[in-house]
Structure formats: C-alpha cells, structure tokens
Design a protein around this motif. Structure first.
Motif, mmCIF file in Angstrom:
data_model
loop_
_atom_site.group_PDB
_atom_site.id
_atom_site.type_symbol
_atom_site.label_atom_id
_atom_site.label_comp_id
_atom_site.label_asym_id
_atom_site.label_seq_id
_atom_site.Cartn_x
_atom_site.Cartn_y
_atom_site.Cartn_z
ATOM 1 N N PRO A 117 0.809 -1.230 0.000
ATOM 2 C CA PRO A 117 0.000 0.000 0.000
ATOM 3 C C PRO A 117 0.839 1.275 0.000
ATOM 4 C CG PRO A 117 0.214 -0.815 2.235
ATOM 5 C CD PRO A 117 0.961 -1.785 1.362
ATOM 6 N N GLN A 118 2.106 1.141 -0.386
ATOM 7 C CA GLN A 118 2.952 2.324 -0.344
ATOM 8 C C GLN A 118 3.983 2.269 -1.461
ATOM 9 O OE1 GLN A 118 4.632 3.602 3.559
ATOM 10 N NE2 GLN A 118 6.600 3.332 2.561
ATOM 11 N N PHE A 119 4.100 3.373 -2.193
ATOM 12 C CA PHE A 119 5.169 3.504 -3.174
ATOM 13 C C PHE A 119 6.412 4.060 -2.495
ATOM 14 C CE2 PHE A 119 7.629 6.132 -6.075
ATOM 15 C CZ PHE A 119 7.926 5.215 -7.069
ATOM 16 N N SER A 120 7.565 3.509 -2.835
ATOM 17 C CA SER A 120 8.853 3.951 -2.310
ATOM 18 C C SER A 120 8.855 3.847 -0.780
ATOM 19 C CB SER A 120 9.172 5.366 -2.790
ATOM 20 O OG SER A 120 10.521 5.698 -2.541
ATOM 21 N N ASN A 121 9.633 4.716 -0.119
ATOM 22 C CA ASN A 121 9.743 4.639 1.338
ATOM 23 C C ASN A 121 9.139 5.864 2.020
ATOM 24 O OD1 ASN A 121 11.615 6.440 0.448
ATOM 25 N ND2 ASN A 121 13.370 5.608 1.556
ATOM 26 N N TYR A 122 8.201 6.515 1.347
ATOM 27 C CA TYR A 122 7.575 7.713 1.903
ATOM 28 C C TYR A 122 6.288 7.336 2.638
ATOM 29 C CZ TYR A 122 10.862 10.045 -1.190
ATOM 30 O OH TYR A 122 12.009 10.451 -1.824
ATOM 31 N N SER A 161 9.617 -0.001 2.091
ATOM 32 C CA SER A 161 9.662 0.525 0.729
ATOM 33 C C SER A 161 8.866 -0.333 -0.252
ATOM 34 C CB SER A 161 11.118 0.608 0.266
ATOM 35 O OG SER A 161 11.191 1.173 -1.024
ATOM 36 N N HIS A 162 7.986 0.319 -0.990
ATOM 37 C CA HIS A 162 7.130 -0.302 -2.007
ATOM 38 C C HIS A 162 6.095 -1.267 -1.430
ATOM 39 C CE1 HIS A 162 9.044 1.840 -5.093
ATOM 40 N NE2 HIS A 162 9.996 1.003 -5.423
ATOM 41 N N GLY A 163 5.911 -1.245 -0.104
ATOM 42 C CA GLY A 163 4.837 -2.023 0.489
ATOM 43 C C GLY A 163 5.125 -3.514 0.560
#
Length: 341
Positions: free
Chosen positions: A103-108, A113-115
């Motif tokens: 549920p997340q792109f990259s480490n933001y 990172s990238h879920g």
C-alpha cells in the motif's frame, strides 16, 4: 407396444432437438467463461500461472507477489526485463517484470519501501466479482490478496486486493487491480500504488519516452523537488528517477534500434514514474547486473501525489494495458504521435 415405441421415439427426438443443444450451449458458455491458463512450477519451485494466446503469445505470473515476470510476442521475443540475478526466494521481491507497489510507493510512509504486496503469496481467485464487458479476454487469471497478521501490524487495515492479468487477442497485456476497504470499524484508509513495470529495451541510450513533455515532476534524486519537463521527449544519459504528475492516459516508449514502440494505457492512475539506475547505482543493487541498466527502463503507471482514500465498502480500480507495435520513422526520428491519440 406400437404406442410405447412411438413415445420412446418422441423422447429421443426431444432429446436430440432441444435438450442436447441446450446442454451444448451451456458447455460452450462455460468454456468461454473459464480462464485459459495453466499452473506450473517456476524458479525455485515457486508456483506460476502461464497464459497463452492463439498466436503463440504468452505471459507468466508468479503467485509470489502476484508478479508478472514474462510477456512474449508472437515471435517469442521477451518484452519485459527480468534480472538474471533475481533471487526468486521469499521474502526478497523479484527484480524485473511487473512488481506491485501497495500500500505504499517507495519509502515515503509507515510501511517498508514499495509495500508488502510484492512479498506475499497470492491465491487464484475462484469467484471474482464480474468486470465490465470491455475488460473481457479469453486468456486470463484472477488473483486475490488478503492481509496477513504481519501486514495488519504494519498497516492496520483490512482489505481485499483483486487483480486480473489478461492476454488479449492482439497480444496486449492488461492488469486490472481492484482494492476494497473491508474494515469493520468504519475506518477509511489511504494508500499509494504503482505497477513497477520493467520494459526490455535494446540500449537505454537509444530510447525515448513521449507523452510526458511539459508536465511537472518530482525529482527523487533532488529530494523530490518539483520541476517542469522542458524537453520534447525524455532521453537517458544518466540516472533518472522522476515522478510525473497528472499524466495523460497514454504514454509511448520508443526503441530506435528494435524499431518498436511500447504503448502504455492506464486508468485510475494519475502519475507516472520513470526510472533507470544507470551504472553507479546498478553496482549497488545486489540482484541487478552491473550492465543491466543498459537493457531496461521502468515507466510505471502510479497513484502517488494524491493517495487513494477508501471508506469501508468502497473500491478503487486501477488498470494498465501494455501493447508493443512497430515504430514508424520520419527523418531518422521515431513518430509515435498517432499512437498517443
């Protein structure tokens, strides 16, 4: 006796003229609805799905990660890049193909990172909700991912992530993702998403991307500072890692040497990531060969700048369609513009 024989002949005639045709129609209808795929063993005995189209086109999807690792045209040419150093061993994600960032792109954000979707074992979905008729294909598989206990500790939200991978009659590859909020506590959730597609190219120096000119982008190499694209097309001479914002539904990747154009069509995905690690960073990536950057390009359909928010019961759909067509030339330049309209 004659009366009994007449009744028998009538029953046989009724069976031949009405019931058998109806059974045949039902069987044919079921055959059309049944996805044409086979389950096979892949690298390190990981389960994979193989899709085949009538003209020898094919695609492969690993249940580990719901990960498309192969997409071949009618000549058997591989259209996706897959690193020869990719490990194919959980929990390490597969390097290349089409990883899913959710549920997340990259480490933001709060998740790694990238879920976690690309690190989980997916299941074949035997009873998916119907898709609109224009999403139909004879060679497809439906997959589903539900959160594990570890996922809920990292990201405390109940969801169903359904995805159909389909191979069209013209060889196009389509991924349709549907993510539903099934929280029982009334809580909405938000996520970012990307189809992290690695395209196979002849030489990164001979490639250009069109359809993103004049758009704003966030440069990840400069702390996500915002810029506006000034060039007529994106070309590559060094490491590139940009998030283009509010992008069109169609983008083209032109490969001069292979005389091939990839056309990316997307729905529900406002952004596009363009990434190539180049020489220096490639050497720091353990599951990527030192020279691999020359033969790959990531152009990712994504939803990043404005996260998707779902209330309980709501569902989001994001669709990616990839096709590969011969490029046309004009004065030594590729001319994909007719493909972008």
């Amino acid at each position: 006796m004659k009366t009994l024989q007449r009744h028998r002949r009538r029953r046989v005639l009724l069976l031949q003229t009405t019931i058998l045709p109806l059974l045949l129609i039902c069987a044919l209808s079921m055959a059309k609805e049944r996805p044409s795929f086979e389950l096979a063993k892949g690298i390190n005995c990981l389960d994979k799905i193989v899709l085949r189209e009538s003209r020898c086109r094919s695609a492969e999807v690993y249940l580990y990660g719901g990960h498309v690792t192969s997409w071949k045209n009618e000549n058997g040419e591989e259209l996706l890049f897959l690193s020869s150093k990719s490990i194919f061993k959980p929990p390490k994600p597969i390097r290349g193909g089409i990883p899913l960032c959710f549920p997340q792109f990259s480490n933001y954000g709060p998740v790694k990172s990238h879920g976690f979707a690309r690190n989980r074992i997916w299941e074949v979905d035997t009873s998916p909700p119907p898709l609109p008729s224009n999403y139909s294909s004879n060679a497809f598989v439906d997959l589903i991912l539900r959160p594990t206990e570890d996922d809920l500790k990292m990201w405390p939200n109940n969801f169903e992530f359904r995805m159909r991978v389909a191979l069209g009659c013209e060889g196009e590859l389509t991924l349709t993702s549907r993510i539903r909020n099934i929280n029982s506590d009334g809580k909405p959730f938000s996520f970012t998403f990307a189809y992290h597609t690695y395209f196979s190219v002849s030489d990164i120096s001979e490639v250009r991307v069109e359809g993103l000119e004049t758009l704003d982008y966030l440069d990840k190499l400069k702390n996500r500072e915002r810029f506006t694209e000034q060039d007529d097309a994106i070309t590559f001479e060094s490491e590139t890692d940009k998030i283009y914002l509010s992008t069109p539904t169609k983008i083209a990747i032109l490969d001069h040497e292979k005389k091939r154009t990839f056309v990316i069509r997307k729905e529900g995905l406002a952004d596009a990531v363009v990434w190539n690690p180049w020489e220096k960073k490639s050497k720091k990536i353990s599951d990527l060969g030192d020279e691999d950057y020359k033969y790959m390009l990531c152009v990712e359909a994504a939803a990043i700048e404005r996260p998707i928010t779902l209330k309980p019961g709501e569902e989001w759909t994001g669709r990616l369609e990839l096709s590969a067509v011969p490029s046309s030339y004009s004065s030594g330049q590729l001319d994909p513009r007719k493909l972008l309209h």
